[in-house]
Write a protein that holds these residues in place. Structure first.
Motif, PDB file in Angstrom:
ATOM      1  N   LYS A  23     -16.977  17.686  16.315  1.00  0.00           N
ATOM      2  CA  LYS A  23     -17.338  17.659  17.911  1.00  0.00           C
ATOM      3  C   LYS A  23     -17.121  19.153  18.484  1.00  0.00           C
ATOM      4  CE  LYS A  23     -18.395  13.369  17.804  1.00  0.00           C
ATOM      5  NZ  LYS A  23     -19.771  12.768  17.811  1.00  0.00           N
ATOM      6  N   THR A  24     -16.547  19.889  17.704  1.00  0.00           N
ATOM      7  CA  THR A  24     -16.118  21.199  18.413  1.00  0.00           C
ATOM      8  C   THR A  24     -17.015  22.176  18.205  1.00  0.00           C
ATOM      9  OG1 THR A  24     -14.738  21.778  16.339  1.00  0.00           O
ATOM     10  CG2 THR A  24     -13.571  20.561  18.376  1.00  0.00           C
ATOM     11  N   ASP A  25     -17.937  22.012  17.148  1.00  0.00           N
ATOM     12  CA  ASP A  25     -18.947  23.348  16.656  1.00  0.00           C
ATOM     13  C   ASP A  25     -19.476  23.583  17.934  1.00  0.00           C
ATOM     14  OD1 ASP A  25     -18.177  23.555  13.955  1.00  0.00           O
ATOM     15  OD2 ASP A  25     -19.446  22.023  13.414  1.00  0.00           O
ATOM     16  N   ARG A  26     -20.004  22.558  18.808  1.00  0.00           N
ATOM     17  CA  ARG A  26     -20.932  22.911  19.848  1.00  0.00           C
ATOM     18  C   ARG A  26     -20.478  23.992  20.946  1.00  0.00           C
ATOM     19  NH1 ARG A  26     -22.068  17.555  23.442  1.00  0.00           N
ATOM     20  NH2 ARG A  26     -23.021  19.290  24.703  1.00  0.00           N
ATOM     21  N   THR A  55     -23.247  31.498  12.040  1.00  0.00           N
ATOM     22  CA  THR A  55     -22.274  30.584  11.947  1.00  0.00           C
ATOM     23  C   THR A  55     -21.776  30.214  13.127  1.00  0.00           C
ATOM     24  OG1 THR A  55     -20.490  32.341  11.657  1.00  0.00           O
ATOM     25  CG2 THR A  55     -21.402  31.310   9.572  1.00  0.00           C
ATOM     26  N   LYS A  56     -21.541  28.964  13.278  1.00  0.00           N
ATOM     27  CA  LYS A  56     -21.101  28.545  14.593  1.00  0.00           C
ATOM     28  C   LYS A  56     -20.070  27.078  14.274  1.00  0.00           C
ATOM     29  CE  LYS A  56     -22.566  26.414  19.059  1.00  0.00           C
ATOM     30  NZ  LYS A  56     -21.943  27.312  19.871  1.00  0.00           N
ATOM     31  N   GLY A  57     -18.638  27.421  14.194  1.00  0.00           N
ATOM     32  CA  GLY A  57     -17.867  26.555  13.684  1.00  0.00           C
ATOM     33  C   GLY A  57     -18.112  26.184  12.133  1.00  0.00           C
ATOM     34  N   THR A  58     -18.339  24.869  11.966  1.00  0.00           N
ATOM     35  CA  THR A  58     -18.776  24.706  10.418  1.00  0.00           C
ATOM     36  C   THR A  58     -20.084  24.689  10.325  1.00  0.00           C
ATOM     37  OG1 THR A  58     -18.909  22.276  10.852  1.00  0.00           O
ATOM     38  CG2 THR A  58     -16.888  23.147  10.645  1.00  0.00           C
ATOM     39  N   ILE A  59     -20.994  25.191  11.196  1.00  0.00           N
ATOM     40  CA  ILE A  59     -22.387  25.082  11.169  1.00  0.00           C
ATOM     41  C   ILE A  59     -22.834  26.742  10.534  1.00  0.00           C
ATOM     42  CG2 ILE A  59     -24.628  25.429  12.340  1.00  0.00           C
ATOM     43  CD1 ILE A  59     -23.380  23.685  14.591  1.00  0.00           C
ATOM     44  N   ILE A  60     -23.562  26.497   9.396  1.00  0.00           N
ATOM     45  CA  ILE A  60     -24.328  27.587   8.878  1.00  0.00           C
ATOM     46  C   ILE A  60     -25.771  27.299   9.015  1.00  0.00           C
ATOM     47  CG2 ILE A  60     -24.640  28.747   6.826  1.00  0.00           C
ATOM     48  CD1 ILE A  60     -21.788  28.034   5.936  1.00  0.00           C
ATOM     49  N   ILE A  61     -26.615  28.676   9.390  1.00  0.00           N
ATOM     50  CA  ILE A  61     -27.880  28.663   9.589  1.00  0.00           C
ATOM     51  C   ILE A  61     -28.244  29.950   9.054  1.00  0.00           C
ATOM     52  CG2 ILE A  61     -29.939  28.654  10.946  1.00  0.00           C
ATOM     53  CD1 ILE A  61     -28.188  27.307  13.271  1.00  0.00           C
ATOM     54  N   ARG A  62     -29.518  29.854   8.107  1.00  0.00           N
ATOM     55  CA  ARG A  62     -29.864  30.744   7.368  1.00  0.00           C
ATOM     56  C   ARG A  62     -31.715  30.893   7.691  1.00  0.00           C
ATOM     57  NH1 ARG A  62     -26.247  29.613   3.108  1.00  0.00           N
ATOM     58  NH2 ARG A  62     -28.222  28.686   1.913  1.00  0.00           N
ATOM     59  N   GLY A  63     -32.331  32.026   7.786  1.00  0.00           N
ATOM     60  CA  GLY A  63     -33.549  31.813   7.897  1.00  0.00           C
ATOM     61  C   GLY A  63     -34.141  33.490   8.053  1.00  0.00           C
ATOM     62  N   ALA A  64     -35.406  33.566   8.056  1.00  0.00           N
ATOM     63  CA  ALA A  64     -36.094  35.070   8.093  1.00  0.00           C
ATOM     64  C   ALA A  64     -35.938  35.657   9.616  1.00  0.00           C
ATOM     65  CB  ALA A  64     -37.365  35.104   7.609  1.00  0.00           C
ATOM     66  N   ARG A  65     -35.932  34.481  10.434  1.00  0.00           N
ATOM     67  CA  ARG A  65     -36.125  34.921  11.917  1.00  0.00           C
ATOM     68  C   ARG A  65     -35.325  33.834  12.482  1.00  0.00           C
ATOM     69  NH1 ARG A  65     -40.586  37.552  15.941  1.00  0.00           N
ATOM     70  NH2 ARG A  65     -39.785  36.580  17.991  1.00  0.00           N
ATOM     71  N   ASP A  71     -28.380  29.143  27.936  1.00  0.00           N
ATOM     72  CA  ASP A  71     -28.590  28.830  29.511  1.00  0.00           C
ATOM     73  C   ASP A  71     -27.452  29.368  30.270  1.00  0.00           C
ATOM     74  OD1 ASP A  71     -26.628  27.075  29.128  1.00  0.00           O
ATOM     75  OD2 ASP A  71     -27.898  25.382  29.236  1.00  0.00           O
ATOM     76  N   PRO A  72     -27.454  28.958  31.620  1.00  0.00           N
ATOM     77  CA  PRO A  72     -26.143  29.547  32.527  1.00  0.00           C
ATOM     78  C   PRO A  72     -24.939  28.901  32.020  1.00  0.00           C
ATOM     79  CG  PRO A  72     -28.271  29.442  33.678  1.00  0.00           C
ATOM     80  CD  PRO A  72     -28.594  28.706  32.407  1.00  0.00           C
ATOM     81  N   GLU A  73     -24.955  27.815  31.563  1.00  0.00           N
ATOM     82  CA  GLU A  73     -23.479  27.106  31.172  1.00  0.00           C
ATOM     83  C   GLU A  73     -23.270  27.451  29.891  1.00  0.00           C
ATOM     84  OE1 GLU A  73     -23.824  22.827  32.126  1.00  0.00           O
ATOM     85  OE2 GLU A  73     -25.244  23.150  33.293  1.00  0.00           O
ATOM     86  N   GLY A  74     -23.994  28.382  28.982  1.00  0.00           N
ATOM     87  CA  GLY A  74     -23.484  28.907  27.895  1.00  0.00           C
ATOM     88  C   GLY A  74     -23.814  27.945  26.673  1.00  0.00           C
ATOM     89  N   TYR A  75     -24.932  26.934  26.671  1.00  0.00           N
ATOM     90  CA  TYR A  75     -25.464  26.352  25.608  1.00  0.00           C
ATOM     91  C   TYR A  75     -26.365  27.149  25.054  1.00  0.00           C
ATOM     92  CZ  TYR A  75     -22.831  22.085  27.328  1.00  0.00           C
ATOM     93  OH  TYR A  75     -21.951  21.306  27.609  1.00  0.00           O
ATOM     94  N   ASP A 111     -30.138  22.634  19.247  1.00  0.00           N
ATOM     95  CA  ASP A 111     -29.885  22.503  20.792  1.00  0.00           C
ATOM     96  C   ASP A 111     -28.607  21.933  20.965  1.00  0.00           C
ATOM     97  OD1 ASP A 111     -29.534  21.726  23.215  1.00  0.00           O
ATOM     98  OD2 ASP A 111     -31.447  20.790  23.417  1.00  0.00           O
ATOM     99  N   SER A 112     -27.608  23.072  21.110  1.00  0.00           N
ATOM    100  CA  SER A 112     -26.272  22.878  21.391  1.00  0.00           C
ATOM    101  C   SER A 112     -25.733  22.028  22.521  1.00  0.00           C
ATOM    102  CB  SER A 112     -25.477  24.236  21.495  1.00  0.00           C
ATOM    103  OG  SER A 112     -25.581  24.693  22.542  1.00  0.00           O
ATOM    104  N   ARG A 113     -26.794  21.875  23.438  1.00  0.00           N
ATOM    105  CA  ARG A 113     -26.480  21.122  24.640  1.00  0.00           C
ATOM    106  C   ARG A 113     -26.721  19.758  24.279  1.00  0.00           C
ATOM    107  NH1 ARG A 113     -26.789  20.789  30.343  1.00  0.00           N
ATOM    108  NH2 ARG A 113     -26.857  23.040  30.194  1.00  0.00           N
ATOM    109  N   ALA A 114     -27.654  19.352  23.790  1.00  0.00           N
ATOM    110  CA  ALA A 114     -27.950  17.941  23.225  1.00  0.00           C
ATOM    111  C   ALA A 114     -27.112  17.526  21.937  1.00  0.00           C
ATOM    112  CB  ALA A 114     -29.449  17.401  23.027  1.00  0.00           C
ATOM    113  N   ASP A 115     -26.899  18.697  21.139  1.00  0.00           N
ATOM    114  CA  ASP A 115     -26.216  18.600  19.739  1.00  0.00           C
ATOM    115  C   ASP A 115     -27.142  17.948  18.823  1.00  0.00           C
ATOM    116  OD1 ASP A 115     -24.158  19.292  18.350  1.00  0.00           O
ATOM    117  OD2 ASP A 115     -22.660  17.667  18.861  1.00  0.00           O
ATOM    118  N   THR A 116     -28.342  18.280  18.898  1.00  0.00           N
ATOM    119  CA  THR A 116     -29.318  17.925  17.930  1.00  0.00           C
ATOM    120  C   THR A 116     -29.991  19.062  17.282  1.00  0.00           C
ATOM    121  OG1 THR A 116     -31.104  18.095  19.510  1.00  0.00           O
ATOM    122  CG2 THR A 116     -29.730  16.016  19.565  1.00  0.00           C
TER     123      THR A 116
END
Length: 207
Positions: A23-26, A55-65, A71-75, A111-116
């Motif tokens: 729950k804390t990753d977002r 990286t974002k908490g336990t999240i790891i994302i890799r790609g070419a771009r 957004d204004p709320e930081g998501y 999408d960190s706001r919807a956490d999807t």
């Protein structure tokens, strides 16, 4: 002719995925490494290119771009694009268990706001128990909802291959772990039967 899509919804919170996602990753800060960066402070957008690792908490994302908008709320909203003939990558630890969710696709939308997270074209979603693959699902588009541990899989023309000419959804789902049943105690010898004694040495014979 437009291919009819098949939608598969799995309520994993009640089946193969009993625990909720982290729950804390977002709410964790997003860290990125890349070969180049274009940052627009006015519009709060960032474009990372070349061997991007986020990286974002336990999240790891890799790609070419990776295109990131905040957004204004930081998501944060990220679009991950793979290199030609490659797949973008996403990995996340699940809360309270030694399990990980991994996904791949030619395009990933987070999408960190919807956490999807959405995997698009040649999409694959896997669940690992430790280092062991437990479940794997392939489809045209896969959408994974972290708060509910529910994902939907859409089939279609983009999922067609030599081994899957119709582009149908395919899933391998492992059964839930069952409680270990204790072994029954050894049966008592029949009345009047001589008791068995262990041999004291290899080849020991009665003399």
């Amino acid at each position: 002719m437009k291919t009819t899509a098949c939608l598969l919804t799995l309520a994993l919170a009640l089946t193969v995925l009993p625990a909720s996602a982290e729950k804390t990753d977002r709410d964790m800060p997003m860290n990125a490494e890349s070969d180049a960066l274009r940052y627009d402070d006015l519009n709060q957008t960032s474009v990372f290119t070349g061997n991007v690792v986020i990286t974002k908490g336990t999240i790891i994302i890799r790609g070419a771009r990776v295109d990131v908008r905040q957004d204004p709320e930081g998501y944060q909203f990220a679009i991950v694009t793979a290199a030609p003939d490659k797949l973008a990558f996403y990995r996340k630890k699940r809360d309270g268990v030694d399990e990980f969710i991994e996904g791949e696709g030619e395009r990933i939308e987070y999408d960190s706001r919807a956490d999807t997270v959405k995997f698009i074209k040649r999409a694959i979603l896997r669940r690992y128990q430790g280092a062991t693959l437990a479940d794997e699902t392939t489809g045209d588009i896969i959408v994974y909802d972290n708060p509910t541990d529910v994902f939907t899989v859409d089939s279609g023309s983009l999922n067609r291959s030599v081994t899957n000419p119709n582009g149908r959804v395919r899933a391998l789902l492992a059964p839930r772990n069952r409680a270990t049943v204790p072994a029954p105690p050894p049966a008592a010898p029949a009345a009047g039967a001589p008791a068995l004694k262990p041999s004291r040495a290899l080849g020991d014979e009665k003399k």
